[in-house]
Design a protein around this motif. Structure first.
Motif, PDB file in Angstrom:
ATOM      1  N   PRO A  20      20.769   8.827  -4.380  1.00 22.17           N
ATOM      2  CA  PRO A  20      22.058   9.194  -4.922  1.00 22.17           C
ATOM      3  C   PRO A  20      22.908  11.024  -4.331  1.00 22.17           C
ATOM      4  N   LEU A  21      22.484  10.815  -3.034  1.00 15.39           N
ATOM      5  CA  LEU A  21      22.601  11.965  -2.092  1.00 15.39           C
ATOM      6  C   LEU A  21      24.057  11.312  -1.238  1.00 15.39           C
ATOM      7  N   THR A  22      24.382  10.149  -0.346  1.00 18.46           N
ATOM      8  CA  THR A  22      25.132   9.646   0.223  1.00 18.46           C
ATOM      9  C   THR A  22      26.218   8.923  -0.742  1.00 18.46           C
ATOM     10  N   PRO A  23      26.037   8.468  -1.467  1.00 12.98           N
ATOM     11  CA  PRO A  23      27.617   8.247  -1.814  1.00 12.98           C
ATOM     12  C   PRO A  23      28.355   9.164  -2.774  1.00 12.98           C
ATOM     13  N   ALA A  24      27.374  10.784  -2.744  1.00 17.99           N
ATOM     14  CA  ALA A  24      28.307  11.510  -3.222  1.00 17.99           C
ATOM     15  C   ALA A  24      28.565  12.800  -2.389  1.00 17.99           C
ATOM     16  N   ARG A  25      28.279  12.217  -1.201  1.00 18.31           N
ATOM     17  CA  ARG A  25      28.314  13.140   0.190  1.00 18.31           C
ATOM     18  C   ARG A  25      29.792  13.760   0.322  1.00 18.31           C
ATOM     19  N   ASP A  26      30.555  15.287   0.077  1.00 11.82           N
ATOM     20  CA  ASP A  26      31.352  15.040   0.682  1.00 11.82           C
ATOM     21  C   ASP A  26      31.296  15.649   1.893  1.00 11.82           C
ATOM     22  N   ILE A  27      32.193  14.851   3.076  1.00  9.27           N
ATOM     23  CA  ILE A  27      32.356  15.200   4.389  1.00  9.27           C
ATOM     24  C   ILE A  27      33.411  14.448   4.997  1.00  9.27           C
ATOM     25  N   THR A  28      33.903  15.564   5.798  1.00 11.24           N
ATOM     26  CA  THR A  28      35.737  14.427   6.559  1.00 11.24           C
ATOM     27  C   THR A  28      35.365  13.596   7.547  1.00 11.24           C
ATOM     28  N   HIS A  29      36.230  12.944   8.048  1.00 12.42           N
ATOM     29  CA  HIS A  29      36.501  12.136   9.499  1.00 12.42           C
ATOM     30  C   HIS A  29      36.642  13.401  10.751  1.00 12.42           C
ATOM     31  N   GLN A  30      37.036  14.174   9.975  1.00 12.59           N
ATOM     32  CA  GLN A  30      36.887  15.360  11.449  1.00 12.59           C
ATOM     33  C   GLN A  30      35.657  16.045  11.596  1.00 12.59           C
ATOM     34  N   HIS A  31      34.961  15.999  10.729  1.00 12.41           N
ATOM     35  CA  HIS A  31      33.663  16.880  11.103  1.00 12.41           C
ATOM     36  C   HIS A  31      32.744  16.686  12.137  1.00 12.41           C
ATOM     37  N   PHE A  32      33.519  15.321  12.526  1.00 13.27           N
ATOM     38  CA  PHE A  32      32.853  14.083  13.613  1.00 13.27           C
ATOM     39  C   PHE A  32      33.474  13.802  14.825  1.00 13.27           C
ATOM     40  N   GLN A  33      32.893  14.046  16.175  1.00 14.01           N
ATOM     41  CA  GLN A  33      33.915  13.646  16.861  1.00 14.01           C
ATOM     42  C   GLN A  33      33.370  12.425  18.370  1.00 14.01           C
ATOM     43  N   ALA A  34      34.515  12.135  18.412  1.00 13.35           N
ATOM     44  CA  ALA A  34      33.981  11.074  20.183  1.00 13.35           C
ATOM     45  C   ALA A  34      33.004  11.794  20.869  1.00 13.35           C
ATOM     46  N   GLY A  35      31.519  10.564  21.010  1.00 12.63           N
ATOM     47  CA  GLY A  35      30.426  11.296  22.096  1.00 12.63           C
ATOM     48  C   GLY A  35      29.530  11.975  21.470  1.00 12.63           C
ATOM     49  N   ASP A  36      29.454  12.495  20.601  1.00  9.33           N
ATOM     50  CA  ASP A  36      28.817  12.810  19.464  1.00  9.33           C
ATOM     51  C   ASP A  36      27.890  11.877  19.131  1.00  9.33           C
ATOM     52  N   GLN A  37      26.540  12.229  19.135  1.00 10.72           N
ATOM     53  CA  GLN A  37      25.160  11.385  18.735  1.00 10.72           C
ATOM     54  C   GLN A  37      24.765  11.933  17.106  1.00 10.72           C
ATOM     55  N   VAL A  38      24.772  10.454  16.511  1.00 11.48           N
ATOM     56  CA  VAL A  38      24.635  10.458  15.286  1.00 11.48           C
ATOM     57  C   VAL A  38      23.268   9.508  14.532  1.00 11.48           C
ATOM     58  N   VAL A  39      22.942   9.558  13.214  1.00 12.41           N
ATOM     59  CA  VAL A  39      22.091   8.998  12.548  1.00 12.41           C
ATOM     60  C   VAL A  39      22.251   8.523  11.856  1.00 12.41           C
ATOM     61  N   VAL A  40      22.109   6.875  11.043  1.00 14.57           N
ATOM     62  CA  VAL A  40      22.580   6.620   9.865  1.00 14.57           C
ATOM     63  C   VAL A  40      20.618   6.396   9.753  1.00 14.57           C
ATOM     64  N   LEU A  41      20.542   7.491   8.391  1.00 10.56           N
ATOM     65  CA  LEU A  41      19.029   7.754   7.687  1.00 10.56           C
ATOM     66  C   LEU A  41      19.285   6.315   6.850  1.00 10.56           C
ATOM     67  N   LYS A  42      18.172   5.830   7.430  1.00 12.23           N
ATOM     68  CA  LYS A  42      17.272   4.528   6.633  1.00 12.23           C
ATOM     69  C   LYS A  42      16.471   4.086   5.466  1.00 12.23           C
ATOM     70  N   GLY A  43      15.619   5.262   6.170  1.00  7.60           N
ATOM     71  CA  GLY A  43      14.273   5.030   5.222  1.00  7.60           C
ATOM     72  C   GLY A  43      13.828   5.735   5.126  1.00  7.60           C
ATOM     73  N   VAL A  44      12.304   5.787   5.569  1.00  7.40           N
ATOM     74  CA  VAL A  44      11.624   7.077   5.975  1.00  7.40           C
ATOM     75  C   VAL A  44       9.829   6.009   7.280  1.00  7.40           C
ATOM     76  N   ALA A  45       9.273   6.769   8.302  1.00 10.05           N
ATOM     77  CA  ALA A  45       8.338   6.042   8.859  1.00 10.05           C
ATOM     78  C   ALA A  45       6.941   7.522   8.658  1.00 10.05           C
ATOM     79  N   GLY A  46       6.277   6.854   8.791  1.00 15.08           N
ATOM     80  CA  GLY A  46       5.068   7.891   8.782  1.00 15.08           C
ATOM     81  C   GLY A  46       5.539   9.080   8.498  1.00 15.08           C
ATOM     82  N   GLY A  47       5.906   9.121   7.286  1.00 17.89           N
ATOM     83  CA  GLY A  47       5.696  10.923   7.036  1.00 17.89           C
ATOM     84  C   GLY A  47       7.550  11.972   7.291  1.00 17.89           C
ATOM     85  N   GLU A  48       8.303  11.048   7.967  1.00 15.09           N
ATOM     86  CA  GLU A  48       9.418  11.309   8.238  1.00 15.09           C
ATOM     87  C   GLU A  48      10.539  10.199   8.526  1.00 15.09           C
TER      88      GLU A  48
END
Length: 145
Positions: A20-48
């Motif tokens: 229910p969180l990602t589809p409603a997330r309001d984040i703009t394109h300008q929030h990120f820049q070339a060179g930024d390291q990011v993660v795409v959250l996909k689930g849980v592993a070992g409690g994290e």
């Protein structure tokens, strides 16, 4: 009327967890820049939380949503070394920004209690890759795109 021997079909072994969180997330394109390291959250592993870590390369049109996206590079390579993703799918790894931290905390509060008793990697099944190497969230997918 159902015959007396009828039983409901078994529950599949993999049932995607609603997001229910990602589809409603309001984040703009300008929030990120070339060179930024990011993660795409996909689930849980070992409690994290678990996801795919990538680096932002250049702006790129995200066809599944018809919005500005980012071309990402997966340093581990593979079939999809480069993909395009919508900004709302991304969380900063290279810096601690308030917007990403709030989203990260909300995802932890939502997901971690659901899988507290399980140690294995849990892929929540939210994302797929299109034929055009576009990462798309199940809530954003549209037929034929």
């Amino acid at each position: 009327m159902l015959p007396p021997s009828w039983t409901p079909p078994p529950t599949p072994a993999f049932v995607p967890t609603p997001d229910p969180l990602t589809p409603a997330r309001d984040i703009t394109h300008q929030h990120f820049q070339a060179g930024d390291q990011v993660v795409v959250l996909k689930g849980v592993a070992g409690g994290e939380l678990w996801g795919d870590a990538m680096r932002i390369v250049v702006p790129s049109w995200h066809t599944p949503t018809d919005e500005d996206g980012w071309r990402l590079r997966d340093a581990t390579g593979g079939a999809q070394t480069y993909i395009t993703a919508h900004p709302r799918y991304l969380v900063h790894l290279s810096r601690r920004c308030p917007d990403c931290l709030i989203y990260l905390r909300a995802m932890e509060d939502y997901l971690l209690p659901k899988y507290a008793s399980r140690d294995q990697l849990i892929d929540c099944g939210w994302y797929t890759i299109t034929a055009l190497n576009q990462l798309v969230h199940v809530a954003d997918s549209r037929g034929g795109r």
